[in-house]
Scaffold this active site. Structure first.
Site, PDB file in Angstrom:
ATOM      1  N   THR A 261      -8.560   6.593  -1.567  1.00  0.00           N
ATOM      2  CA  THR A 261      -9.921   6.049  -1.681  1.00  0.00           C
ATOM      3  C   THR A 261     -10.953   7.098  -1.279  1.00  0.00           C
ATOM      4  OG1 THR A 261      -9.574   5.123   0.509  1.00  0.00           O
ATOM      5  CG2 THR A 261      -9.394   3.603  -1.342  1.00  0.00           C
TER       6      THR A 261
ATOM      7  N   HIS B 135       0.811  -1.224   0.000  1.00  0.00           N
ATOM      8  CA  HIS B 135       0.000   0.000   0.000  1.00  0.00           C
ATOM      9  C   HIS B 135       0.841   1.269   0.000  1.00  0.00           C
ATOM     10  CE1 HIS B 135      -3.869  -2.032   0.916  1.00  0.00           C
ATOM     11  NE2 HIS B 135      -3.053  -2.929   1.419  1.00  0.00           N
TER      12      HIS B 135
ATOM     13  N   LYS C 173     -15.246   8.120  -2.373  1.00  0.00           N
ATOM     14  CA  LYS C 173     -16.403   8.324  -1.481  1.00  0.00           C
ATOM     15  C   LYS C 173     -17.058   9.666  -1.779  1.00  0.00           C
ATOM     16  CE  LYS C 173     -13.678   5.685   1.730  1.00  0.00           C
ATOM     17  NZ  LYS C 173     -12.632   5.778   2.745  1.00  0.00           N
TER      18      LYS C 173
ATOM     19  N   LYS D  31       0.531  14.605   1.553  1.00  0.00           N
ATOM     20  CA  LYS D  31      -0.884  14.867   1.241  1.00  0.00           C
ATOM     21  C   LYS D  31      -1.155  16.370   1.147  1.00  0.00           C
ATOM     22  CE  LYS D  31      -2.581  10.563   3.411  1.00  0.00           C
ATOM     23  NZ  LYS D  31      -3.201   9.748   2.349  1.00  0.00           N
TER      24      LYS D  31
ATOM     25  N   LYS E 139      -8.295  13.551   5.756  1.00  0.00           N
ATOM     26  CA  LYS E 139      -7.433  12.368   5.620  1.00  0.00           C
ATOM     27  C   LYS E 139      -6.333  12.487   6.656  1.00  0.00           C
ATOM     28  CE  LYS E 139      -6.972  13.687   1.196  1.00  0.00           C
ATOM     29  NZ  LYS E 139      -7.146  12.663   0.202  1.00  0.00           N
ATOM     30  N   ARG E 140      -5.485  11.441   6.795  1.00  0.00           N
ATOM     31  CA  ARG E 140      -4.361  11.563   7.736  1.00  0.00           C
ATOM     32  C   ARG E 140      -3.516  12.787   7.360  1.00  0.00           C
ATOM     33  NH1 ARG E 140      -2.926   7.181  11.544  1.00  0.00           N
ATOM     34  NH2 ARG E 140      -1.385   8.719  12.018  1.00  0.00           N
TER      35      ARG E 140
HETATM   36  C1  4GP Z   1      -2.713   3.752   2.104  1.00  0.00           C
HETATM   37  C2  4GP Z   1      -2.213   4.574   0.920  1.00  0.00           C
HETATM   38  O1  4GP Z   1      -1.506   5.721   1.389  1.00  0.00           O
HETATM   39  C3  4GP Z   1      -3.409   5.013   0.070  1.00  0.00           C
HETATM   40  O2  4GP Z   1      -2.959   5.684  -1.073  1.00  0.00           O
HETATM   41  C4  4GP Z   1      -4.233   3.791  -0.327  1.00  0.00           C
HETATM   42  O3  4GP Z   1      -5.426   4.195  -0.955  1.00  0.00           O
HETATM   43  C5  4GP Z   1      -4.590   2.981   0.909  1.00  0.00           C
HETATM   44  O4  4GP Z   1      -3.425   2.607   1.634  1.00  0.00           O
HETATM   45  C6  4GP Z   1      -5.319   1.699   0.570  1.00  0.00           C
HETATM   46  O5  4GP Z   1      -4.601   0.964  -0.361  1.00  0.00           O
HETATM   47  N1  4GP Z   1      -1.622   3.309   2.911  1.00  0.00           N
HETATM   48  C7  4GP Z   1      -1.755   3.185   4.252  1.00  0.00           C
HETATM   49  C8  4GP Z   1      -0.547   2.677   4.968  1.00  0.00           C
HETATM   50  O6  4GP Z   1      -2.772   3.429   4.859  1.00  0.00           O
HETATM   51  O7  4GP Z   1      -0.617   2.493   6.203  1.00  0.00           O
HETATM   52  O8  4GP Z   1       0.451   2.451   4.296  1.00  0.00           O
END
Ligand code: 4GP
Length: 742
Positions: free
Chosen positions: A676, A373, A680, A571, A565-566
């Site tokens: 994602t 991810h 939404k 970001k 988002k985080r």
């Molecule tokens: C996240 C990615 O930053 C995001 O782009 C992606 O949509 C999501 O995973 C699901 O695949 N990564 C994380 C992580 O949350 O902890 O690496």
């Protein structure tokens, strides 16, 4: 006696209503029974929270019926099962989602009304299950919903943390973290399985033992902890398929440390035993910077070992040898976090089931697939060898053996290119010798998944280039998705009703592609008007929430411009804030007459910063400081507001997304693996302001450039821009921030 038992069974079936009934008076009786017998309150006196508990138990009864049927069905059929191993699941609330997927939400709402309660009000009583950090964890939750809905024989396995992701409290503009003891008020959505327990072992030594005329390795562990299963039934929509999310909690083992008891140190012996529980006590909130922490590694092995014991036990219930294992078991590694499962399967097959190494290896290579991810090489986990050796000495040996065979094979393929061999090795030699978990996962998996098309390209051309050149067939991608059940039906019921009305069917709730049918009505003014009304109501709901949380009154006729988002540098919430400062600056310097041309805007930012991530914390402080300045300037009034929504989580997202007009996804191109959130917002009819990054690239292909605001540098332009360094504009804008904020 046999005859008596049969009579007993028949009597029991006779007494059982095959399926619980869902007419209003049965539901009412059910809820009131739970008030009296489960919550233990008088049916004449109970509050909203107690009503929620009773309602939740009533829904849960219905889930359990389907869940039992599902287990029975798959036990008979013995299909290949998908096991999804993930350290994180961000499930949020369960009540509405479950009632909707069971198809009885409206019946409950009617039944409750007559009892004097509102379904929505009771749903608000539920806390979030926040057993994860961000995108990866929410994706796991959406995947569980979809696997159930699409009738897969799937299981999710993870950890039942006692403390979920911290609660964010804002004091004087700064983020403060508070523990999220989410189980304080009980959790009606889980079922404790006191009989589903497995011992998980740590530490100790590995000895050689004589076996069949040769030698074999025997692990003599030094500590045993018990894993207890907590099952969370996950219902599909429009199907009886109800799958299991099985989360493990750590409990002290029954094996008693006789020495401490015998020496009379009873209290200390009990306290030491209790320490076992810390393994599943807290979720690491660091999203990707938890390298080298022993507790983290213990958590990983704990859930992997318990899950595999469970999976192998289930397989052995109907198979006498391992020949069919790859035809019956698929293990999906959600990121590198569960990749110790590879070494564990080898250990169980070789050391406990006494299969030869090659046969075990052959099985391992067929059952694992791996999804990553991240795009950042530094985000890939490494485990120091010293740590692994002390915690799991046998697993380290197995990883070394896998690596030895693999490197020998590699030399035959690529020759003695030592640079490349060392890059591709599972073991990293360096100041701190470590195991590269991603390399382990790639070597042993049959498929390596990216989470969007560009992400997959980046994996192939940069992050895992060496591996791609060796095994191009392993590399694949599945662009992330989100479930419309949670992100439209649960979170935006009015829009859901509108869509069903205009499509003339509810089938889109199972098959999202049917939403395309709305295109035929794209020019219909009545549809526009109804949609506008839905948005307005959602904005009013959001405005009330904003006022309650931050005291800021916002106008619902303003444009709601959202970034949730985080908090991360990549970001670029900072860029958003700078843009807001610039907008404020422009308004201030504008002729009064020109101000009428400005579209009033409410900027909304929300997200948590990892506790150790200083810059992210400062971004939150900056946002609050800028908000303080802007919101208290009567000269600007409703033309511009900035709100930081505290404690962003799934439930907050469910409230904010339906009320947004514009949403921002402005990561530096090449950094967001997928993203994602954008999906939404789109589902809720919100416009996107986005960079060409992650899944946005594919979104653009679907919706067309003209239907969004494309922003910023393209991926191929970023390296040159970095090289050039900051332009003069940036310090100037900083100067303005300082002028207005300080
Ligand atoms: C996240 C990615 O930053 C995001 O782009 C992606 O949509 C999501 O995973 C699901 O695949 N990564 C994380 C992580 O949350 O902890 O690496």
């Amino acid at each position: 006696r046999g005859g008596e038992t049969r009579v007993g069974v028949e009597r029991m079936f006779g007494l059982m209503d095959r399926f619980l009934k869902s007419d209003p008076s049965s539901l009412q009786k059910d809820i009131l029974d739970h008030v009296e017998y489960t919550v233990a309150r008088s049916r004449f006196s109970f509050d909203d929270f107690e009503a929620y508990q009773a309602l939740a138990h009533s829904v849960r009864d219905r889930l359990i019926e389907r869940w039992h049927d599902t287990q029975l069905h798959f036990k008979k059929k013995d299909p290949k099962r998908i096991y999804f191993l993930s350290m994180e699941f961000l499930m949020g609330r369960s009540l509405s989602n479950s009632a909707i997927n069971l198809g009885i939400r409206d019946q409950y709402a009617d039944a409750l009304k007559e009892l004097g309660f509102e379904f929505e009000v009771l749903a608000e009583q539920e806390g979030d299950a926040a057993l994860g950090n961000g995108g990866l964890a929410r994706l796991s939750a959406c995947q569980m919903d979809s696997l159930a809905t699409m009738d897969y024989p799937a299981w999710g396995y993870g950890l039942r943390y006692q403390y979920g992701l911290f609660r964010q409290v804002i004091l004087d503009g700064y983020q403060h973290e508070q523990p999220d003891y989410w189980l304080n008020f009980g959790n009606p959505w889980e079922i404790e399985r006191v009989h589903v327990t497995y011992p998980v072992k740590f530490y100790g030594t590995v000895e050689d033992e004589n076996f069949n005329g040769g030698k074999r390795k025997v692990w003599l562990p030094g500590e045993t902890v018990e894993a207890v299963a907590y099952d969370n039934p996950i219902p599909g929509h429009g199907t009886r398929n109800t799958i299991t999310l099985r989360l493990w909690a750590a409990k002290p083992s029954d094996q008693i440390d006789m020495e401490s008891y015998n020496t009379g140190d009873y209290i200390n012996a009990v306290v030491n035993r209790q320490r076992a529980e810390t393994i599943s006590s807290v979720l690491f909130p660091d999203d990707r910077s938890y390298q080298g922490k022993e507790l983290r590694l213990k958590q990983q092995y704990f859930f992997v070992s318990a899950s595999l014991q469970d999976i192998i036990r289930r397989f052995k219930d109907s198979h006498s040898n391992f020949d069919d294992f790859p035809e019956k078991v698929a293990l999906q590694l959600n990121d590198t976090h569960p990749s110790l499962a590879i070494a564990e399967v080898m250990r169980v097959l070789v050391d406990e089931e006494h299969l030869g190494w090659n046969r075990a290896w052959d099985i391992v290579c067929k059952i694992f697939s791996f999804t990553t991810h991240t795009v950042l090489p530094e985000g890939l986990e490494k485990v120091p060898v010293d740590l692994l050796e002390s915690l799991l000495p046998r697993h380290l040996q197995i990883i070394y053996d896998i690596n030895f065979d693999y490197i020998e094979e590699l030399k035959k393929r690529i020759g003695l290119d030592y640079d490349r061999l060392s890059r591709m090795s599972i073991v990293e030699d360096g100041a701190i010798k470590s195991i590269r978990m991603a390399n382990l996962a790639i070597v042993c998996s049959h498929t390596v998944n990216g989470v969007s098309r560009v992400h997959s390209e980046l994996l192939k051309t940069r992050v895992f280039k060496d591996f791609y050149e060796l095994w191009p067939h392993k590399f694949d991608y599945k662009t992330n998705g989100v479930t419309q059940r949670r992100w439209i039906v649960v979170s935006n019921p009015s829009l859901s009703a509108l869509i069903s009305k205009w499509l003339g069917t509810e089938a889109w709730i199972r098959d999202v592609d049917l939403l395309a049918g709305l295109q035929e009505q794209a020019a219909n003014a009545d549809l526009h008007e109804e949609w506008r009304m839905v948005r307005k109501v959602n904005k009013m709901r959001l405005a009330e929430y904003i006022e309650a949380m931050s005291g800021v009154k916002v106008s619902v006729s303003a444009m709601f411009d959202v970034q949730i988002k985080r908090i991360h540098e990549y970001k670029r919430q900072l860029l958003n804030i700078l843009g807001i400062v610039h907008r404020y600056d422009c308004i201030k310097n504008m002729e009064k007459s020109d101000r009428t041309k400005v579209v009033p805007r409410v900027c909304i930012i929300g997200g948590k910063a990892a506790p150790g991530y200083e810059i992210a914390r400062k971004i939150i402080k900056l946002c609050n400081a800028v908000a303080e300045k802007i919101n208290n300037d009567p000269d600007v009034g409703d033309l511009l507001k900035l709100v930081f929504i505290p404690d962003y989580n799934v439930s907050v997202a469910e409230l904010v997304i339906p009320g947004a007009d514009l949403s921002q996804h402005i990561s530096t191109a090449g950094h967001e693996a997928s993203g994602t959130g954008s999906m939404k917002f789109l589902m809720n009819g919100c416009l996107l302001l986005a960079t060409e990054d992650g899944s946005t690239v594919e979104i653009i292909e679907e919706i067309g450039k003209d239907n969004m605001f494309l922003f910023g540098a393209k991926m191929h332009e970023v390296p040159a821009l970095r090289e050039k360094g900051p332009t003069l504009k940036v310090p100037l804008q900083f100067a303005r921030v300082v002028r207005y904020v300080m």
